[in-house]
Design a protein around this motif. Structure first.
Motif, PDB file in Angstrom:
ATOM      1  N   SER A  94      17.759 111.986  18.788  1.00 44.25           N
ATOM      2  CA  SER A  94      16.808 112.342  19.960  1.00 44.25           C
ATOM      3  C   SER A  94      16.778 111.163  20.960  1.00 44.25           C
ATOM      4  O   SER A  94      16.723 111.416  22.130  1.00 44.25           O
TER       5      SER A  94
ATOM      6  N   GLU B 143      21.258 108.657  24.309  1.00 44.54           N
ATOM      7  CA  GLU B 143      21.658 109.315  25.491  1.00 44.54           C
ATOM      8  C   GLU B 143      23.337 109.297  25.208  1.00 44.54           C
ATOM      9  O   GLU B 143      24.083 108.513  26.172  1.00 44.54           O
TER      10      GLU B 143
ATOM     11  N   SER C  19      26.869 110.533  25.942  1.00 49.06           N
ATOM     12  CA  SER C  19      27.496 111.369  27.259  1.00 49.06           C
ATOM     13  C   SER C  19      28.785 110.981  27.267  1.00 49.06           C
ATOM     14  O   SER C  19      29.493 110.357  26.834  1.00 49.06           O
TER      15      SER C  19
ATOM     16  N   GLY D 227      23.268 115.651  24.775  1.00 52.23           N
ATOM     17  CA  GLY D 227      22.074 115.624  24.077  1.00 52.23           C
ATOM     18  C   GLY D 227      22.458 115.700  22.643  1.00 52.23           C
ATOM     19  O   GLY D 227      23.517 115.736  21.933  1.00 52.23           O
TER      20      GLY D 227
ATOM     21  N   LYS E 184      21.180 120.694  18.375  1.00 51.02           N
ATOM     22  CA  LYS E 184      20.072 121.722  18.707  1.00 51.02           C
ATOM     23  C   LYS E 184      19.416 122.093  17.393  1.00 51.02           C
ATOM     24  O   LYS E 184      18.270 122.321  17.276  1.00 51.02           O
TER      25      LYS E 184
END
Length: 628
Positions: free
Chosen positions: A455, A458, A460, A477, A480
């Motif tokens: 978490s 970053e 990307s 991100g 989940k």
């Protein structure tokens, strides 16, 4: 799961920095593939290049990766082959920009992208300031004792500064980039198998929760990530093959189905071979037990199956997936201090006493000069044993490797003079190469495998517009859904068979029956051993207890090591992890086999009581050893 279509053909083009660009070209040239992936980053690469890159003396990316792109981009464009590699190293943006310029200069309609988010140097001081600074990868295992000085650098940031810190990223940015139309994706420190997982997930339109499929692709990526290790290289059964079969090996291809099951193969036109044995050996390489971790998925390989399907085609199935952990590995390299090493030779009679004398002389002089206590490590390693009744002088010659480390450069600088002080008091027949360049103090990097919350990253994908050159950044991100990492399975033989029931035995090398492979994982060494028949399996799993492994390690076993054991019954393999032998990891390990690659071959050479009837079935192996 998305719609089912044909398997995706993913070709590997590299397993380490030295693999030349020719491999990428060959994978595109000699047959149809959909994606080419490459793994260029052993753990040490980023640390080794970090200082030079920071000073402008290194491009940050891997030169052989750039070589492959230059040689392959035209044919990849013609055949519409995607390319996903982690050859960006410390500077994936730089290699992506260079690749974009190449594409533009050739007038090709290809979109280049790069993955960012692994470099954690900008936050390393915040991580160090936390209550629990940089938790170690093995911290959760209460049985593991870390090597001396493992965490010393955390309390001495100025004396032992960190030079690189890179998190192991998964497939999420890669898949998103392919979804967005990227043709070439340059990554930094993504996990070795992540390019393969990302390519398969894009092709089959897998969701993030298709864990069984993702886990299958993770194992497929693990199988092909090491270049020719699955087509004949680093293969325990190589001696059954002619030398000509082992030269100029082609690299592997994996065909991943919508379920995640796969077939490992190769181009027919390239040399080498793929069979169940080469695949099992690679499967057992650098494992940490029955659960293989990635930041996208956990793969349970307890009941993985490996079966020959046809010539150079091996089916792999049975992997079970689960949600990934909330953390991922953070590879930290720091300036560990100074080290030196040198080699001296002895021939023939009373070699052990000769080396004992030299060690006493060297230690005594270092103590006289007040520097012995300033050495963190001073180790004397007798390599080889002289042949009885030798047929030539080399057969009677072995060497002593002297290895020293310290944070004090001046202390290391005294090791060679201490040897020289006693030069004319040497043992009978002392000789060496007279080249002592490695005896001069040289800096070394320490390696620390930490864990970091996903978490906090970053991650990307950054797509370079074909026309304007502008970059579109998409942050993907963290996963989940995650779940905690469970304790690794560790157990003695299940329903062991009384070894006496196998009949008369002969003391012979374990390798006459078992194949296998070993490798490094930080401070630890893994070793997987397997056999072929059901009866051999009952014998192997009953014989190879933890006590047996400790016995076979002989004087190399240390009481502070920790040993774990589990079984893979469907491939008839017993797997061990030995915690501790590599000290602070490959970049600073004192042992000669710092990558753990020779460990399994050593264990296979140790004699054990093998049932006589088994050896009768393995006459070709026994004859090979007789010739040796």
């Amino acid at each position: 799961m998305g719609s089912i279509q044909r398997p995706v053909r993913i070709a590997n083009c590299s397993g380490a920095v030295p693999d030349p660009g020719d491999h990428m070209l060959n994978q595109a040239k000699y047959g149809q593939v959909d994606v080419i992936t490459g793994d260029y980053l052993a753990e040490i690469n980023l640390g080794n290049d970090a200082e030079a890159y920071a000073k402008g003396g290194h491009p940050g990316w891997i030169p052989t990766a750039w070589d492959g792109i230059q040689k392959t981009v035209d044919i990849a464009n013609e055949k519409r082959i995607k390319i996903v590699i982690n050859g960006g190293g410390l500077n994936p943006k730089g290699l992506a920009e260079k690749t974009h310029e190449l594409v533009q200069s050739k007038g090709l309609k290809l979109t280049v992208a790069y993955v960012h988010g692994d470099d954690s140097m900008h936050k390393i001081h915040d991580l160090l300031a936390k209550d629990e600074a940089l938790p170690h990868l093995d911290k959760a295992n209460s049985n593991v004792q870390l090597a001396k000085d493992t965490k010393e650098f955390i309390g001495h940031p100025s004396e032992m500064p960190i030079v690189s810190a890179n998190a192991y990223l998964g497939m999420r940015a890669i898949k998103r980039g392919l979804d967005e139309g990227a043709d070439i994706i340059i990554c930094g420190r993504v996990a070795d198998a992540s390019p393969v997982i990302g390519a398969a997930a894009w092709w089959h339109r897998w969701r993030e929760t298709d864990y069984d499929a993702l886990a299958g692709a993770l194992i497929a990526g693990h199988l092909v990530e090491c270049s020719t290790y699955i087509t004949g290289a680093n293969f325990a059964g190589f001696f059954k093959h002619d030398i000509s079969e082992l030269l100029s090996l082609g690299l592997p291809i994996v065909e991943i189905e919508a379920s995640g099951d796969c077939v490992v193969t190769k181009h027919d036109a390239l040399n080498g071979f793929v069979n169940a044995d080469t695949v099992k050996c690679q499967l057992l390489y650098e494992l940490q037990g029955s659960i293989y971790l990635n930041s996208d998925v956990k793969a349970d390989i307890t009941h993985v199956r490996v079966e020959d399907e046809a010539k150079d085609r091996v089916r792999v199935s049975g992997t079970i997936g689960a949600p990934p952990p909330a953390t991922t590995k953070l590879a930290v390299f720091y300036k560990g201090g100074w080290q030196c090493e040198m080699v001296v030779n002895a021939t023939g009679y009373a070699t052990q006493k000769k080396f004992q004398l030299l060690e006493a002389q060297l230690r005594g002089k270092l103590k006289d000069w007040g520097v012995l206590d300033k050495l963190d490590i001073v180790d004397f390693q007798w390599v080889g044993r002289p042949e009885a009744n030798p047929t030539c002088q080399l057969a009677s010659t072995t060497y002593l490797r002297i290895f020293a480390q310290s944070r004090d450069r001046d202390a290391i600088a005294k090791v060679l003079p201490a040897l020289g002080y006693n030069t004319m008091q040497h043992f009978a027949g002392f000789h060496s190469s007279l080249d002592y360049r490695t005896a001069a103090p040289r800096p070394f990097l320490g390696f620390y495998p930490a864990v970091i919350d996903q978490s906090g990253l970053e991650e990307s994908i950054n797509l370079i517009d074909q026309t304007s050159g502008k970059v579109r950044k998409i942050v993907v991100g963290p996963p989940k859904k995650t779940e905690p990492i469970q304790d690794r399975e560790d157990y003695e033989p299940t329903d062991p068979v009384d070894l006496r029931t196998f009949g008369e035995t002969i003391m012979a090398p374990l390798g006459d029956i078992a194949l296998g492979r070993s490798g490094d994982k930080g401070a630890n060494v893994n070793c997987g051993l397997y056999v072929h028949s059901d009866e051999e399996w009952d014998w192997l799993r009953s014989l190879m207890t933890k006590a047996q492994m400790r016995k076979m390690m002989g004087s190399d076993w240390q009481e502070w090591y920790h040993l774990e054991r589990c079984e893979f019954p469907d491939i008839k393999a017993v797997h061990f992890v030995v915690y501790g032998p590599l000290g602070r990891g490959v970049s600073s390990s004192k042992i000669l086999d710092a990558l753990g690659k020779g460990f399994c071959e050593w264990i296979r050479a140790v004699h054990v009581p093998i049932p006589k009837r088994f050896l009768g079935q393995k006459g070709d192996v026994a004859k090979y050893h007789a010739r040796m």
